[in-house]
Scaffold this motif. Structure first.
Motif, PDB file in Angstrom:
ATOM      1  N   ASP A   1       0.814  -1.225   0.000  1.00 16.88           N
ATOM      2  CA  ASP A   1       0.000   0.000   0.000  1.00 16.88           C
ATOM      3  C   ASP A   1       0.842   1.267   0.000  1.00 16.88           C
ATOM      4  N   THR A   2       2.105   1.167   0.355  1.00 16.06           N
ATOM      5  CA  THR A   2       2.970   2.360   0.298  1.00 16.06           C
ATOM      6  C   THR A   2       3.253   2.776  -1.135  1.00 16.06           C
ATOM      7  N   GLY A   3       3.116   1.833  -2.069  1.00 18.50           N
ATOM      8  CA  GLY A   3       3.377   2.134  -3.470  1.00 18.50           C
ATOM      9  C   GLY A   3       4.830   2.004  -3.872  1.00 18.50           C
ATOM     10  N   ASP A   4       5.738   1.717  -2.922  1.00 21.65           N
ATOM     11  CA  ASP A   4       7.157   1.643  -3.257  1.00 21.65           C
ATOM     12  C   ASP A   4       7.806   0.325  -2.856  1.00 21.65           C
ATOM     13  N   ALA A   5       6.983  -0.694  -2.604  1.00 22.77           N
ATOM     14  CA  ALA A   5       7.546  -1.969  -2.163  1.00 22.77           C
ATOM     15  C   ALA A   5       7.685  -2.980  -3.296  1.00 22.77           C
ATOM     16  N   SER A   6       6.766  -2.954  -4.257  1.00 20.83           N
ATOM     17  CA  SER A   6       6.747  -3.995  -5.280  1.00 20.83           C
ATOM     18  C   SER A   6       5.833  -3.578  -6.413  1.00 20.83           C
ATOM     19  N   PHE A   7       5.976  -4.237  -7.569  1.00 23.45           N
ATOM     20  CA  PHE A   7       5.017  -4.046  -8.648  1.00 23.45           C
ATOM     21  C   PHE A   7       3.655  -4.625  -8.291  1.00 23.45           C
ATOM     22  N   GLU A   8       3.628  -5.576  -7.360  1.00 28.19           N
ATOM     23  CA  GLU A   8       2.357  -6.143  -6.931  1.00 28.19           C
ATOM     24  C   GLU A   8       1.541  -5.070  -6.216  1.00 28.19           C
TER      25      GLU A   8
ATOM     26  N   HIS B   1       3.496   0.736 -13.157  1.00 30.20           N
ATOM     27  CA  HIS B   1       2.977   0.542 -11.800  1.00 30.20           C
ATOM     28  C   HIS B   1       2.190   1.784 -11.438  1.00 30.20           C
ATOM     29  N   HIS B   2       0.901   1.609 -11.117  1.00 30.11           N
ATOM     30  CA  HIS B   2       0.035   2.745 -10.827  1.00 30.11           C
ATOM     31  C   HIS B   2       0.104   3.788 -11.950  1.00 30.11           C
ATOM     32  N   ASP B   3       0.010   3.298 -13.171  1.00 33.32           N
ATOM     33  CA  ASP B   3      -0.079   4.134 -14.382  1.00 33.32           C
ATOM     34  C   ASP B   3       1.182   4.938 -14.666  1.00 33.32           C
ATOM     35  N   ARG B   4       2.334   4.474 -14.174  1.00 33.68           N
ATOM     36  CA  ARG B   4       3.583   5.129 -14.576  1.00 33.68           C
ATOM     37  C   ARG B   4       4.689   4.096 -14.695  1.00 33.68           C
ATOM     38  N   TRP B   5       5.663   4.402 -15.545  1.00 35.16           N
ATOM     39  CA  TRP B   5       6.798   3.515 -15.734  1.00 35.16           C
ATOM     40  C   TRP B   5       7.759   3.654 -14.551  1.00 35.16           C
ATOM     41  N   ARG B   6       8.267   2.494 -14.093  1.00 34.72           N
ATOM     42  CA  ARG B   6       9.144   2.496 -12.920  1.00 34.72           C
ATOM     43  C   ARG B   6      10.492   1.862 -13.258  1.00 34.72           C
ATOM     44  N   ASP B   7      11.559   2.438 -12.661  1.00 28.97           N
ATOM     45  CA  ASP B   7      12.882   1.816 -12.694  1.00 28.97           C
ATOM     46  C   ASP B   7      13.003   0.833 -11.529  1.00 28.97           C
ATOM     47  N   VAL B   8      13.905  -0.114 -11.649  1.00 30.44           N
ATOM     48  CA  VAL B   8      14.181  -1.063 -10.574  1.00 30.44           C
ATOM     49  C   VAL B   8      15.695  -1.196 -10.406  1.00 30.44           C
TER      50      VAL B   8
ATOM     51  N   ALA C   1      22.845 -23.483   4.138  1.00 29.12           N
ATOM     52  CA  ALA C   1      22.325 -24.404   3.132  1.00 29.12           C
ATOM     53  C   ALA C   1      23.155 -24.408   1.857  1.00 29.12           C
ATOM     54  N   GLY C   2      24.236 -23.634   1.805  1.00 30.79           N
ATOM     55  CA  GLY C   2      25.097 -23.613   0.629  1.00 30.79           C
ATOM     56  C   GLY C   2      24.668 -22.658  -0.462  1.00 30.79           C
ATOM     57  N   ILE C   3      23.719 -21.780  -0.181  1.00 35.67           N
ATOM     58  CA  ILE C   3      23.269 -20.790  -1.171  1.00 35.67           C
ATOM     59  C   ILE C   3      24.281 -19.661  -1.244  1.00 35.67           C
ATOM     60  N   TRP C   4      24.675 -19.286  -2.455  1.00 31.64           N
ATOM     61  CA  TRP C   4      25.764 -18.320  -2.593  1.00 31.64           C
ATOM     62  C   TRP C   4      25.325 -16.926  -3.055  1.00 31.64           C
ATOM     63  N   THR C   5      24.098 -16.785  -3.520  1.00 33.48           N
ATOM     64  CA  THR C   5      23.647 -15.459  -3.963  1.00 33.48           C
ATOM     65  C   THR C   5      22.211 -15.213  -3.525  1.00 33.48           C
ATOM     66  N   ILE C   6      21.988 -14.062  -2.896  1.00 35.66           N
ATOM     67  CA  ILE C   6      20.636 -13.568  -2.605  1.00 35.66           C
ATOM     68  C   ILE C   6      20.458 -12.307  -3.447  1.00 35.66           C
ATOM     69  N   GLN C   7      19.363 -12.220  -4.165  1.00 36.87           N
ATOM     70  CA  GLN C   7      19.161 -11.056  -5.030  1.00 36.87           C
ATOM     71  C   GLN C   7      17.735 -10.543  -4.919  1.00 36.87           C
ATOM     72  N   SER C   8      17.546  -9.316  -5.371  1.00 33.40           N
ATOM     73  CA  SER C   8      16.212  -8.722  -5.366  1.00 33.40           C
ATOM     74  C   SER C   8      16.224  -7.466  -6.226  1.00 33.40           C
ATOM     75  N   GLY C   9      15.037  -6.927  -6.465  1.00 33.16           N
ATOM     76  CA  GLY C   9      14.896  -5.654  -7.156  1.00 33.16           C
ATOM     77  C   GLY C   9      14.154  -4.668  -6.269  1.00 33.16           C
ATOM     78  N   ILE C  10      14.633  -3.421  -6.208  1.00 33.05           N
ATOM     79  CA  ILE C  10      14.054  -2.404  -5.328  1.00 33.05           C
ATOM     80  C   ILE C  10      13.818  -1.128  -6.138  1.00 33.05           C
ATOM     81  N   PHE C  11      12.663  -0.505  -5.944  1.00 34.31           N
ATOM     82  CA  PHE C  11      12.423   0.788  -6.576  1.00 34.31           C
ATOM     83  C   PHE C  11      13.444   1.798  -6.044  1.00 34.31           C
TER      84      PHE C  11
END
Length: 416
Positions: free
Chosen positions: A274-281, A396-403, A359-369
């Motif tokens: 609901d903040t509008g800046d957490a995700s495209f969802e 997102h909400h009728d505008r193009w967003r960078d990530v 657990a042997g995982i070597w990369t955690i990744q994500s995308g943030i506005f």
């Protein structure tokens, strides 16, 4: 508890009561095959230095290692020995934590407690206390212990998951588990395993290395190392098992996410969207969809331990089903808007980093506005780097967003 737990407990108490009485009679006692005892993997032979310890404590040593040597005990800490027997590990721990610290011993056998208290009195140890009780029901408050040790005792429990859950409960955030135990090879033939367990005295059964790791993670420990030290019998090994409870801000517990957390987790998810800046969802998924997407061992919640109120959560998903990406995950972290600024997000990220590296995982990744500057700062402090910016990648909400694409490469898992 399993249905036969009381019967198992009674047989263990009777067995160790006999051994305690023999030790009180100044007899050398053993609780495993004589060859293993003579080879130096069990009993007092596992200790580098027993100088100035009461002879009765040394005689009554029935362990399969020296957990005190790897527990990294510090002055002023509070330590608990599960299944303390004649008290040798409690007395050694009391030395290390010093007069400002305290060492507890917990044992279910009255004769062992009598022996241990006599040994403590002979040693002049005043910062020790021996408690009567079962390791499946530790008679101490939540978050009251800095370090838990145990020496070849957990294999004697008929409810090992309960023991590990109790250990997690009484440890403080950031608390450490350092135990010696006997483990079985993964895939060992059941009949061979049972014969070997009887031979070395593990009459209630051992855990395999994989089972130990799985059960520790299930109750909430986010790090785990298992180091084999001696061969006890064919297919069985004495080992040091070390694990850590995740750190957390005051008044907060970080534990595994459960199904009954669903409503609170999804409400916090929606508040972030609901903040509008957490995700495209824009709408949080159903719990069924969330549950399918998130990896079971890498979803944690920060809660108020007294009320069960959830302050925030972190979870990870696989980025691909291709085996080459087995060590790469994508994560999300959300904190309730009323609890931002308390360090909860940082603690959740730390728990995720620990569980994934274990657990042997070597990369955690994500995308943030890019507008979500607080999240970018949080991740930078946690060791994430900016890989680049994907410009105008979606509407997102009728505008193009960078990530901004971020990642954290492990220094202990994966490629060097």
């Amino acid at each position: 508890m399993p249905e036969d737990a009381d019967k198992v407990r009674a047989s263990i108490v009777e067995r160790y009561g006999r051994l305690a009485r023999a030790a009180q009679a100044q007899l050398q006692i053993t609780d495993c095959g004589p060859q293993q005892f003579n080879d130096g993997g069990f009993g007092a032979a596992a200790y580098d230095d027993t100088t100035n310890l009461p002879a009765g404590a040394v005689r009554a040593s029935l362990g399969c290692g020296n957990p005190v040597a790897v527990a990294d005990l510090q002055p002023g800490e509070t330590v608990l020995d599960l299944g303390s027997g004649g008290g040798i590990d409690v007395l050694l721990s009391a030395r290390r934590v010093g007069p400002t610290g305290k060492a507890y011993g917990l044992d279910a056998t009255p004769d062992m407690l009598t022996l241990a208290r006599a040994n403590a009195a002979e040693a002049g140890a005043v910062n020790v206390e021996f408690l009567h009780g079962h390791i499946e029901d530790i008679p101490l408050p939540d978050a009251s212990i800095d370090v838990i040790i145990s020496n070849c005792v957990i294999n004697l429990s008929a409810d090992k998951p309960r023991v590990l859950a109790e250990a997690f409960r009484v440890l403080k955030p950031g608390g450490r588990l350092g135990i010696s135990d006997v483990i079985a090879d993964d895939g060992i033939d059941p009949a061979q395993r049972a014969d070997a367990e009887q031979y070395v005295g593990c009459t209630v059964g051992t855990l395999t290395e994989t089972e130990y790791r799985t059960q520790l993670a299930a109750v909430g420990f986010t790090t785990c190392t298992i180091t084999r030290t001696q061969t006890a019998a064919e297919g069985l090994h004495s080992a040091i098992i070390q694990a850590t409870k995740p750190t957390a801000p005051p008044g907060t517990l970080i534990r595994p996410m459960r199904t009954d957390d669903a409503a609170q987790v999804l409400a916090i998810y929606q508040a972030g969207l609901d903040t509008g800046d957490a995700s495209f969802e824009t709408v949080a998924p159903t719990w069924e969809a969330f549950d399918r997407a998130k990896l079971p061992r890498h979803r944690h919640v920060a809660v108020d331990p007294s009320t069960g109120r959830i302050f925030g959560w972190v979870a990870a998903s696989a980025v691909s089903d291709r085996c080459v990406y087995a060590g790469v995950v994508e994560h999300s972290v959300y904190v309730h808007p009323d609890h931002v600024g308390r360090g909860i997000g940082a603690a959740l990220l730390n728990a995720l980093i620990q569980s994934t590296e274990t657990a042997g995982i070597w990369t955690i990744q994500s995308g943030i506005f890019p507008e979500n500057t607080a999240s970018l700062r949080l991740h930078e402090k946690a060791g994430f780097r900016t890989v680049g910016t994907r410009q105008r990648i979606g509407r997102h909400h009728d505008r193009w967003r960078d990530v901004v694409f971020i990642e954290r490469r492990s220094t202990v898992a994966g490629p060097e």
